[in-house]
Write a protein that holds these residues in place. Structure first.
Motif, PDB file in Angstrom:
ATOM      1  N   UNK A  96       0.830  -1.211   0.000  1.00  0.00           N
ATOM      2  CA  UNK A  96       0.000   0.000   0.000  1.00  0.00           C
ATOM      3  C   UNK A  96       0.862   1.258   0.000  1.00  0.00           C
ATOM      4  N   UNK A  97       1.931   1.237   0.774  1.00  0.00           N
ATOM      5  CA  UNK A  97       2.828   2.394   0.790  1.00  0.00           C
ATOM      6  C   UNK A  97       3.488   2.605  -0.563  1.00  0.00           C
ATOM      7  N   UNK A  98       3.868   1.504  -1.207  1.00  0.00           N
ATOM      8  CA  UNK A  98       4.499   1.606  -2.529  1.00  0.00           C
ATOM      9  C   UNK A  98       3.521   2.172  -3.561  1.00  0.00           C
ATOM     10  N   UNK A  99       2.265   1.703  -3.531  1.00  0.00           N
ATOM     11  CA  UNK A  99       1.264   2.226  -4.470  1.00  0.00           C
ATOM     12  C   UNK A  99       1.008   3.706  -4.225  1.00  0.00           C
ATOM     13  N   UNK A 100       0.937   4.101  -2.951  1.00  0.00           N
ATOM     14  CA  UNK A 100       0.741   5.511  -2.621  1.00  0.00           C
ATOM     15  C   UNK A 100       1.896   6.365  -3.106  1.00  0.00           C
ATOM     16  N   UNK A 101       3.127   5.868  -2.942  1.00  0.00           N
ATOM     17  CA  UNK A 101       4.298   6.613  -3.409  1.00  0.00           C
ATOM     18  C   UNK A 101       4.288   6.768  -4.923  1.00  0.00           C
ATOM     19  N   UNK A 102       3.901   5.707  -5.647  1.00  0.00           N
ATOM     20  CA  UNK A 102       3.849   5.787  -7.112  1.00  0.00           C
ATOM     21  C   UNK A 102       2.806   6.802  -7.563  1.00  0.00           C
ATOM     22  N   UNK A 103       1.637   6.804  -6.919  1.00  0.00           N
ATOM     23  CA  UNK A 103       0.584   7.759  -7.283  1.00  0.00           C
ATOM     24  C   UNK A 103       1.032   9.190  -6.996  1.00  0.00           C
ATOM     25  N   UNK A 104       1.668   9.415  -5.854  1.00  0.00           N
ATOM     26  CA  UNK A 104       2.150  10.765  -5.522  1.00  0.00           C
ATOM     27  C   UNK A 104       3.216  11.239  -6.500  1.00  0.00           C
ATOM     28  N   UNK A 105       4.141  10.347  -6.856  1.00  0.00           N
ATOM     29  CA  UNK A 105       5.169  10.727  -7.825  1.00  0.00           C
ATOM     30  C   UNK A 105       4.571  11.008  -9.195  1.00  0.00           C
ATOM     31  N   UNK A 106       3.547  10.265  -9.583  1.00  0.00           N
ATOM     32  CA  UNK A 106       2.892  10.508 -10.867  1.00  0.00           C
ATOM     33  C   UNK A 106       2.182  11.859 -10.876  1.00  0.00           C
ATOM     34  N   UNK A 107       1.500  12.185  -9.788  1.00  0.00           N
ATOM     35  CA  UNK A 107       0.848  13.496  -9.696  1.00  0.00           C
ATOM     36  C   UNK A 107       1.870  14.627  -9.698  1.00  0.00           C
ATOM     37  N   UNK A 108       2.989  14.414  -8.997  1.00  0.00           N
ATOM     38  CA  UNK A 108       4.034  15.446  -8.976  1.00  0.00           C
ATOM     39  C   UNK A 108       4.632  15.639 -10.373  1.00  0.00           C
ATOM     40  N   UNK A 109       4.859  14.543 -11.093  1.00  0.00           N
ATOM     41  CA  UNK A 109       5.386  14.653 -12.456  1.00  0.00           C
ATOM     42  C   UNK A 109       4.392  15.350 -13.371  1.00  0.00           C
ATOM     43  N   UNK A 110       3.096  15.052 -13.200  1.00  0.00           N
ATOM     44  CA  UNK A 110       2.081  15.705 -14.019  1.00  0.00           C
ATOM     45  C   UNK A 110       2.036  17.208 -13.758  1.00  0.00           C
ATOM     46  N   UNK A 111       2.103  17.597 -12.497  1.00  0.00           N
ATOM     47  CA  UNK A 111       2.110  19.024 -12.170  1.00  0.00           C
ATOM     48  C   UNK A 111       3.374  19.705 -12.691  1.00  0.00           C
ATOM     49  N   UNK A 112       4.508  19.012 -12.605  1.00  0.00           N
ATOM     50  CA  UNK A 112       5.757  19.594 -13.105  1.00  0.00           C
ATOM     51  C   UNK A 112       5.702  19.828 -14.606  1.00  0.00           C
ATOM     52  N   UNK A 113       5.167  18.857 -15.336  1.00  0.00           N
ATOM     53  CA  UNK A 113       5.028  19.011 -16.786  1.00  0.00           C
ATOM     54  C   UNK A 113       4.062  20.141 -17.121  1.00  0.00           C
ATOM     55  N   UNK A 114       2.994  20.256 -16.353  1.00  0.00           N
ATOM     56  CA  UNK A 114       2.019  21.321 -16.602  1.00  0.00           C
ATOM     57  C   UNK A 114       2.624  22.696 -16.365  1.00  0.00           C
ATOM     58  N   UNK A 115       3.395  22.821 -15.292  1.00  0.00           N
ATOM     59  CA  UNK A 115       4.001  24.117 -14.981  1.00  0.00           C
ATOM     60  C   UNK A 115       5.043  24.506 -16.009  1.00  0.00           C
TER      61      UNK A 115
END
Length: 203
Positions: A96-115
């Protein structure tokens, strides 16, 4: 707020670092009291970002409502409950922690690309914007006067209803002729209204 460009840049970096560190502490710290205090730091950092955006009213509301009310309520709830309980080990907790970390990193990458990919319209000239408090006051007391007053009446009704539902009557227990008066018999025992109605109907 008209600040120099260097002051704005330094303030943005400091507030962003505070917000990021506080948010990480809220998620990672095992002590819930420390996490609640860091949550207040997150709210204050967001209020500072609102000030940089010339949203003075939103910044004041952020501090008054979220820091002064919501965060204090969370701290009171934590300190009043204070229940010590051994938590059972969660099954597949690492997964569960690994899945949460992957989702958070994906959201962070998406926001970085958007910015980085967005063409932000940035000008060198800083325009003097009017105070948002004046504009909000004009709208509240002209265009939105009726909804504003209806919301205040609704909140008042909800407050009165909460007081009525939580109210308890103090009813002393009757003392028979054979009983002696002690210190305990002079205390007013708190009993709900439903219990009082049931005892009176039995008589």
């Amino acid at each position: 707020m008209n600040l120099a460009e260097g002051v704005q840049t330094v303030s943005l970096v400091v507030l962003s670092a505070m917000l990021t560190a506080s948010a990480v502490g809220v998620v990672l710290l095992p002590n819930i009291v420390y996490a609640a205090f860091l949550l207040g730091g997150c709210f204050i950092s967001v209020a500072g970002l609102y000030i940089l955006l010339n949203a003075d009213f939103v910044a004041a509301a952020q501090v008054l409502i979220y820091v002064g009310a919501v965060n204090v309520l969370i701290l009171f709830a934590i300190m009043l409950v204070n229940k010590k309980q051994d938590y059972a080990e969660v099954k597949l907790g690492f997964l569960r922690s690994a899945i949460t970390a992957v989702v958070c990193l994906a959201l962070f990458a998406l926001l970085t690309v958007t910015v980085t990919s967005t063409n932000w319209a940035v000008t060198a000239e800083i325009a003097a914007l009017p105070s948002t408090i004046v504009l909000l006051a004009q709208h509240f007391f002209s265009d939105y006067l009726l909804p504003f007053e209806l919301a205040s009446v609704l909140l008042l009704v909800a407050l009165i209803g909460a007081i009525v539902l939580a109210r308890r009557e103090l009813v002393p227990d009757p003392i028979t002729s054979g009983e002696s008066i002690t210190d305990d018999s002079l205390e007013l025992l708190e009993r709900p209204k439903e219990q009082l109605a049931a005892s009176s109907s039995d008589k």
